[in-house]
Design a protein around this motif. Structure first.
Motif, PDB file in Angstrom:
ATOM      1  N   HIS A 161      56.855 -26.444  10.299  1.00 49.56           N
ATOM      2  CA  HIS A 161      56.752 -27.692   9.542  1.00 49.56           C
ATOM      3  C   HIS A 161      57.393 -28.765  10.415  1.00 49.56           C
ATOM      4  CE1 HIS A 161      56.553 -30.536   6.341  1.00 49.56           C
ATOM      5  NE2 HIS A 161      57.868 -30.655   6.257  1.00 49.56           N
ATOM      6  N   GLY A 162      56.574 -29.654  10.935  1.00 48.61           N
ATOM      7  CA  GLY A 162      57.072 -30.658  11.871  1.00 48.61           C
ATOM      8  C   GLY A 162      57.584 -29.980  13.128  1.00 48.61           C
ATOM      9  N   ASP A 163      58.803 -30.268  13.499  1.00 47.23           N
ATOM     10  CA  ASP A 163      59.405 -29.666  14.694  1.00 47.23           C
ATOM     11  C   ASP A 163      60.382 -28.555  14.346  1.00 47.23           C
ATOM     12  OD1 ASP A 163      57.996 -31.310  16.397  1.00 47.23           O
ATOM     13  OD2 ASP A 163      59.590 -32.807  16.543  1.00 47.23           O
ATOM     14  N   GLU A 164      60.182 -27.933  13.200  1.00 44.65           N
ATOM     15  CA  GLU A 164      61.064 -26.855  12.749  1.00 44.65           C
ATOM     16  C   GLU A 164      60.243 -25.615  12.414  1.00 44.65           C
ATOM     17  OE1 GLU A 164      64.222 -27.208  12.987  1.00 44.65           O
ATOM     18  OE2 GLU A 164      64.517 -29.380  12.951  1.00 44.65           O
ATOM     19  N   LEU A 165      60.905 -24.466  12.478  1.00 44.66           N
ATOM     20  CA  LEU A 165      60.300 -23.179  12.135  1.00 44.66           C
ATOM     21  C   LEU A 165      61.078 -22.569  10.984  1.00 44.66           C
ATOM     22  CD1 LEU A 165      59.858 -21.893  15.783  1.00 44.66           C
ATOM     23  CD2 LEU A 165      58.013 -22.624  14.253  1.00 44.66           C
TER      24      LEU A 165
ATOM     25  N   ASP B 189      58.406 -27.850  -1.503  1.00 44.15           N
ATOM     26  CA  ASP B 189      56.973 -28.043  -1.778  1.00 44.15           C
ATOM     27  C   ASP B 189      56.170 -28.134  -0.492  1.00 44.15           C
ATOM     28  OD1 ASP B 189      57.346 -28.005  -4.530  1.00 44.15           O
ATOM     29  OD2 ASP B 189      57.436 -30.198  -4.701  1.00 44.15           O
ATOM     30  N   GLU B 190      56.708 -28.828   0.492  1.00 47.12           N
ATOM     31  CA  GLU B 190      56.005 -28.966   1.764  1.00 47.12           C
ATOM     32  C   GLU B 190      55.904 -27.620   2.484  1.00 47.12           C
ATOM     33  OE1 GLU B 190      57.495 -32.327   4.071  1.00 47.12           O
ATOM     34  OE2 GLU B 190      58.115 -33.237   2.176  1.00 47.12           O
TER      35      GLU B 190
ATOM     36  N   ASP C 126      55.997 -24.679   1.049  1.00 41.97           N
ATOM     37  CA  ASP C 126      55.012 -23.919   0.271  1.00 41.97           C
ATOM     38  C   ASP C 126      53.607 -24.227   0.775  1.00 41.97           C
ATOM     39  OD1 ASP C 126      56.975 -22.877  -1.410  1.00 41.97           O
ATOM     40  OD2 ASP C 126      56.356 -24.043  -3.171  1.00 41.97           O
ATOM     41  N   GLY C 127      53.313 -25.516   0.947  1.00 46.83           N
ATOM     42  CA  GLY C 127      51.990 -25.931   1.400  1.00 46.83           C
ATOM     43  C   GLY C 127      51.627 -25.359   2.760  1.00 46.83           C
ATOM     44  N   VAL C 128      52.596 -25.283   3.655  1.00 46.76           N
ATOM     45  CA  VAL C 128      52.332 -24.720   4.985  1.00 46.76           C
ATOM     46  C   VAL C 128      52.037 -23.226   4.868  1.00 46.76           C
ATOM     47  CG1 VAL C 128      53.225 -24.387   7.320  1.00 46.76           C
ATOM     48  CG2 VAL C 128      53.764 -26.489   6.091  1.00 46.76           C
ATOM     49  N   TYR C 129      52.818 -22.510   4.053  1.00 46.00           N
ATOM     50  CA  TYR C 129      52.540 -21.082   3.827  1.00 46.00           C
ATOM     51  C   TYR C 129      51.148 -20.888   3.237  1.00 46.00           C
ATOM     52  CZ  TYR C 129      57.018 -18.843   4.906  1.00 46.00           C
ATOM     53  OH  TYR C 129      58.105 -18.332   5.557  1.00 46.00           O
ATOM     54  N   LEU C 130      50.808 -21.688   2.231  1.00 45.00           N
ATOM     55  CA  LEU C 130      49.500 -21.552   1.584  1.00 45.00           C
ATOM     56  C   LEU C 130      48.362 -21.830   2.551  1.00 45.00           C
ATOM     57  CD1 LEU C 130      50.373 -23.241  -1.818  1.00 45.00           C
ATOM     58  CD2 LEU C 130      49.896 -20.813  -1.440  1.00 45.00           C
TER      59      LEU C 130
END
Length: 124
Positions: free
Chosen positions: A40-44, A88-89, A91-95
């Motif tokens: 997510h962005g520049d993080e894992l 929430d963000e 979650d969206g990346v996982y989905l």
């Protein structure tokens, strides 16, 4: 920048799974476990499907450090709590990344317990 190189973010973030080994109190590494990983962005980030009771998650609490390997990258890391305002963000990346597994499997990482056990990987 988070401390990750673009190559590391891309390689690890697009890998299907990450191998995570946490450090024991004596500094030795535990046996690696495969875990879904998202960027997510520049993080894992990684999440425990068993929430804070998951064995590998509890292992990260001993020293808050370990090693990860994915996509041809191996790196020592620290384990930090993720910012809950990003739930929430994330979650969206996982989905988006793991949608092919269907809602029953995804429910394991998109639920309050898993959210509470979200770890941000910090390169060391």
């Amino acid at each position: 920048m988070s401390g990750w190189s673009i190559h590391e973010l891309t390689a690890i973030g697009t890998a299907e799974k990450l191998q995570l080994s946490s450090r024991r109190g004596d500094g030795t590494l535990r046996r690696p476990v495969p875990i879904w990983v998202v960027r997510h962005g520049d993080e894992l980030y990684v999440r425990s499907m068993h929430g804070r009771e998951g064995a590998w998650y509890r292992g990260t609490l001993t020293r808050h450090e370990g090693r990860v390997s994915a996509g041809g990258v191996e790196r020592d890391v620290g384990f930090a709590d993720a910012d809950p305002s990003l739930d929430d963000e994330i979650d969206g990346v996982y989905l988006a990344k793991y949608h092919r597994y269907g809602p029953n499997v995804l429910a394991g990482v998109v639920n309050p317990g898993a959210r509470a056990a979200t770890i941000r990987l910090v390169p060391r």
